[in-house]
Design an enzyme around this catalytic site. Structure first.
Site, PDB file in Angstrom:
ATOM      1  N   ASP A  30       0.928  -1.170  -0.053  1.00  0.00           N
ATOM      2  CA  ASP A  30      -0.105   0.192   0.157  1.00  0.00           C
ATOM      3  C   ASP A  30       0.941   1.378  -0.126  1.00  0.00           C
ATOM      4  O   ASP A  30       1.881   1.298   0.670  1.00  0.00           O
ATOM      5  CB  ASP A  30      -1.044   0.003   1.217  1.00  0.00           C
ATOM      6  N   THR A 121     -13.932  -3.014  -7.804  1.00  0.00           N
ATOM      7  CA  THR A 121     -15.086  -2.935  -8.693  1.00  0.00           C
ATOM      8  C   THR A 121     -15.165  -1.767  -9.303  1.00  0.00           C
ATOM      9  O   THR A 121     -14.891  -0.637  -9.082  1.00  0.00           O
ATOM     10  CB  THR A 121     -16.120  -2.781  -7.432  1.00  0.00           C
ATOM     11  N   LYS A 223     -20.666  -8.278 -11.074  1.00  0.00           N
ATOM     12  CA  LYS A 223     -20.365  -7.764  -9.865  1.00  0.00           C
ATOM     13  C   LYS A 223     -21.294  -6.461  -9.527  1.00  0.00           C
ATOM     14  O   LYS A 223     -21.951  -6.581  -8.644  1.00  0.00           O
ATOM     15  CB  LYS A 223     -18.795  -7.252  -9.689  1.00  0.00           C
ATOM     16  N   ASN A 227     -24.592  -6.636  -6.860  1.00  0.00           N
ATOM     17  CA  ASN A 227     -25.007  -5.504  -5.569  1.00  0.00           C
ATOM     18  C   ASN A 227     -26.312  -4.933  -6.142  1.00  0.00           C
ATOM     19  O   ASN A 227     -27.078  -4.615  -4.989  1.00  0.00           O
ATOM     20  CB  ASN A 227     -23.750  -4.653  -5.517  1.00  0.00           C
ATOM     21  N   GLY A 276     -26.647   0.863   3.104  1.00  0.00           N
ATOM     22  CA  GLY A 276     -25.495   1.790   3.073  1.00  0.00           C
ATOM     23  C   GLY A 276     -24.402   1.222   2.785  1.00  0.00           C
ATOM     24  O   GLY A 276     -24.452  -0.067   2.283  1.00  0.00           O
ATOM     25  N   CYS A 279     -20.275  -0.240  -0.713  1.00  0.00           N
ATOM     26  CA  CYS A 279     -20.415  -0.888  -2.085  1.00  0.00           C
ATOM     27  C   CYS A 279     -21.806  -0.759  -2.740  1.00  0.00           C
ATOM     28  O   CYS A 279     -21.949  -0.049  -3.822  1.00  0.00           O
ATOM     29  CB  CYS A 279     -20.320  -2.381  -1.773  1.00  0.00           C
TER      30      CYS A 279
HETATM   31  C1  UDX Z   1     -22.142  -5.897  -0.197  1.00  0.00           C
HETATM   32  C2  UDX Z   1     -22.412  -7.160  -0.665  1.00  0.00           C
HETATM   33  O1  UDX Z   1     -23.270  -8.298  -0.061  1.00  0.00           O
HETATM   34  C3  UDX Z   1     -20.900  -7.850  -1.014  1.00  0.00           C
HETATM   35  O2  UDX Z   1     -21.270  -9.364  -1.774  1.00  0.00           O
HETATM   36  C4  UDX Z   1     -20.158  -6.910  -1.825  1.00  0.00           C
HETATM   37  O3  UDX Z   1     -18.884  -7.685  -2.358  1.00  0.00           O
HETATM   38  C5  UDX Z   1     -19.979  -5.561  -1.246  1.00  0.00           C
HETATM   39  O4  UDX Z   1     -21.301  -5.179  -0.869  1.00  0.00           O
HETATM   40  P1  UDX Z   1     -21.538  -4.944   2.453  1.00  0.00           P
HETATM   41  O5  UDX Z   1     -21.448  -3.549   2.024  1.00  0.00           O
HETATM   42  O6  UDX Z   1     -20.426  -5.479   3.335  1.00  0.00           O
HETATM   43  O7  UDX Z   1     -21.470  -6.178   1.179  1.00  0.00           O
HETATM   44  O8  UDX Z   1     -22.871  -5.236   3.140  1.00  0.00           O
HETATM   45  P2  UDX Z   1     -24.154  -6.039   3.102  1.00  0.00           P
HETATM   46  O9  UDX Z   1     -24.110  -7.052   4.376  1.00  0.00           O
HETATM   47  O10 UDX Z   1     -24.400  -6.728   1.839  1.00  0.00           O
HETATM   48  O11 UDX Z   1     -25.393  -5.144   3.523  1.00  0.00           O
HETATM   49  C6  UDX Z   1     -25.334  -4.005   2.633  1.00  0.00           C
HETATM   50  C7  UDX Z   1     -26.569  -2.977   3.322  1.00  0.00           C
HETATM   51  O12 UDX Z   1     -27.747  -3.688   3.139  1.00  0.00           O
HETATM   52  C8  UDX Z   1     -26.182  -2.585   4.948  1.00  0.00           C
HETATM   53  O13 UDX Z   1     -26.613  -1.421   5.055  1.00  0.00           O
HETATM   54  C9  UDX Z   1     -27.438  -3.514   5.399  1.00  0.00           C
HETATM   55  O14 UDX Z   1     -27.875  -2.886   6.630  1.00  0.00           O
HETATM   56  C10 UDX Z   1     -28.746  -3.471   4.391  1.00  0.00           C
HETATM   57  N1  UDX Z   1     -29.414  -4.726   4.471  1.00  0.00           N
HETATM   58  C11 UDX Z   1     -28.904  -6.087   4.093  1.00  0.00           C
HETATM   59  C12 UDX Z   1     -30.659  -4.565   4.711  1.00  0.00           C
HETATM   60  O15 UDX Z   1     -31.229  -3.265   4.999  1.00  0.00           O
HETATM   61  N2  UDX Z   1     -31.692  -5.403   4.837  1.00  0.00           N
HETATM   62  C13 UDX Z   1     -31.344  -6.794   4.320  1.00  0.00           C
HETATM   63  O16 UDX Z   1     -32.049  -7.665   4.287  1.00  0.00           O
HETATM   64  C14 UDX Z   1     -29.897  -7.059   4.160  1.00  0.00           C
END
Ligand code: UDX
Length: 448
Positions: A30, A121, A223, A227, A276, A279
């Site tokens: 890094d 990404t 990808k 998402n 939020g 990603c």
């Molecule tokens: C996401 C993707 O799941 C992952 O595959 C990718 O590589 C990166 O983006 P992440 O951002 O870590 O992962 O969070 P994730 O657990 O997927 O949740 C995303 C958002 O959705 C969170 O704010 C979570 O609170 C919200 N969420 C998730 C809901 O509001 N309801 C749900 O049922 C699931």
């Protein structure tokens, strides 16, 4: 195999650790020396459960080295992973400056055949962009040194990243070069076959991991579309939750009833304050941007974003319904991170909700088990407390924003005594509604 991972954020660090664990020789680099110094001193630059154990183990085994000398690492290793950030610009288009910079550096440093794997990404077509930049920057003496590019998107979830790295549901290779695909299969062999000795061995997930081999453009789109689809599912459910509130239905029963249909599924069906993180917001906007750029209409994606923005303001409306005027009211917020098991506050719903409440004149206090500093985008007037009871003392309202499991164990009898008004808005439908009603709280969930 000799691997260099460029970028020590969530994706880079977890990828590096995972490859070291399956006995590759990994250098994680890094340009940010402070991050590398932390890692060299055994400290994690991110909060990710379980990661530190694997870092420590593989550093000891000498499978994993950290360095800020990016150039030397590229020269000494054969396989180069690009895992740098692609943050959104205000227009929604991802910022590719770091990626371009790294591609230039790779071009300048190439001294033998390399396989360049992109895990960042990136917008559709970026594999070709990386190739072009590397080619332009090859030094005169290395003009004949060949290299290949593979798109290999990452599907890690923060908070569960280590588990996801060892037990992926699929692995995608975007390349039309058979030799490179075979090398990728070799690189990931123990993960694909699930035949390695992993400390948290989960027998349920020991089936062979499916591999998708496709062109780089389709790989990049897999990808984004994944998402965007998950975000769509959540926004859809949130819209249904809002209908539930109008007609007196219960979203928990509705989503359970829907989810048992295997075509729909029970995951990503939790209604609440909205999605939020680093990603979903970025990727849905980026895909919508690409759609518009290429003349395709992104009507669904744009609606998904709109529903999500609205969802955060539902919390404010509910607060107004309970409190009337918000000015001078004391509001205790539980949870700052965008989801549990992470300290990440990027695009966290807490930021929008707290900023609006402060703007309306409330005294806002917040507590989170791991976020102990006010995030930069949050109004600096918010008071971060060290324990949840301090946050809720004399509060007119509690707003639960993040579904940290710790919040289930709170002493709600005590909370009822210390709060001024027994008002709870549960932005995640997470707390035990019946228990809270029995204790005399006024409870408002989302469609529940
Ligand atoms: C996401 C993707 O799941 C992952 O595959 C990718 O590589 C990166 O983006 P992440 O951002 O870590 O992962 O969070 P994730 O657990 O997927 O949740 C995303 C958002 O959705 C969170 O704010 C979570 O609170 C919200 N969420 C998730 C809901 O509001 N309801 C749900 O049922 C699931």
């Amino acid at each position: 195999m000799k691997v260099c991972v460029i970028g020590t954020g969530y994706v880079g660090l977890v990828t590096g650790v995972c490859l070291a664990e399956i006995e590759h020789n990994v250098i994680c680099v890094d340009k940010d020396e402070s991050k590398i110094n932390m890692l060299l001193n055994g400290k994690m630059p991110i909060y990710e459960p379980g990661l530190d154990k694997f870092v420590e183990k593989n550093v000891k085994k000498k499978n994993l080295i950290f360095s800020s000398d990016v150039e030397s690492a590229i020269k000494s290793q054969d396989i180069i992973f690009i895992c740098v950030g692609t943050p959104p610009t205000s227009a929604g288009k991802p910022d590719l400056n770091s990626l371009d910079e790294v591609s230039k550096l790779i071009g300048k440093s190439i001294n033998s055949y390399k396989v360049i794997i992109n895990k960042s990404t990136v917008p559709i077509g970026t594999a070709k962009r990386i190739k072009k930049i590397i080619k332009e920057n090859l030094s005169e003496e290395n003009k004949n040194n060949n290299f290949d590019i593979v798109s290999n998107p990452e599907f890690l979830k923060e908070g569960e990243a280590v588990e996801d790295a060892f037990f992926p549901e699929r692995i995608v290779f975007g390349s039309d070069n058979e030799k490179v695909i075979n090398l990728m299969k070799k690189l990931y062999e123990p993960i694909i076959n699930q035949d390695f000795d992993y400390a948290n061995n989960n027998p349920k997930k020991r089936e062979k991991v499916p591999i998708i081999i496709t062109d780089s453009t389709s790989s990049e789109l897999i990808k984004y579309a994944s998402n965007a689809f998950l975000a769509t599912k959540i926004s859809f459910v949130n819209e249904v939750a809002n209908i539930c509130e109008r007609v007196g239905a219960n979203i928990l029963d509705v989503t359970y009833g829907m989810g048992l249909d295997s075509r729909i599924g029970t995951k990503y069906m939790k209604a609440g304050i909205g999605w939020g993180g680093s990603c979903f917001p970025k990727d849905v906007r980026a895909l919508s941007f690409t759609a518009e750029e290429y003349g395709a209409h992104a009507s669904i994606l744009n609606a998904v974003i709109q529903v999500n923005n609205y969802q955060r303001f539902k919390i404010i409306q509910k607060a107004m319904d309970l409190l009337g005027i918000i000015e001078d009211k004391i509001i205790g917020v539980l949870g700052i991170a965008f989801k549990p098991n992470t300290d990440d506050t990027r695009e966290a719903p807490s930021v929008t909700v707290i900023n609006k409440l402060v703007e309306l004149g409330a005294e806002v206090r917040a507590y989170d088990p791991v976020v102990t500093k006010i995030p930069p985008e949050m109004d600096q007037k918010v008071i971060i407390s060290k324990d949840p009871y301090e946050t809720l003392k004399n509060a007119n309202l509690m707003v639960l924003v993040t579904d940290w499991v710790d919040f289930l164990d709170l002493d709600f009898v005590k909370i009822k005594q210390i709060m001024k008004n027994p008002y709870i808005i549960d932005g995640r439908n997470f707390l035990e509604k019946k228990k809270l009603l029995d204790l005399g709280f006024v409870y408002r969930g989302i469609g529940y």
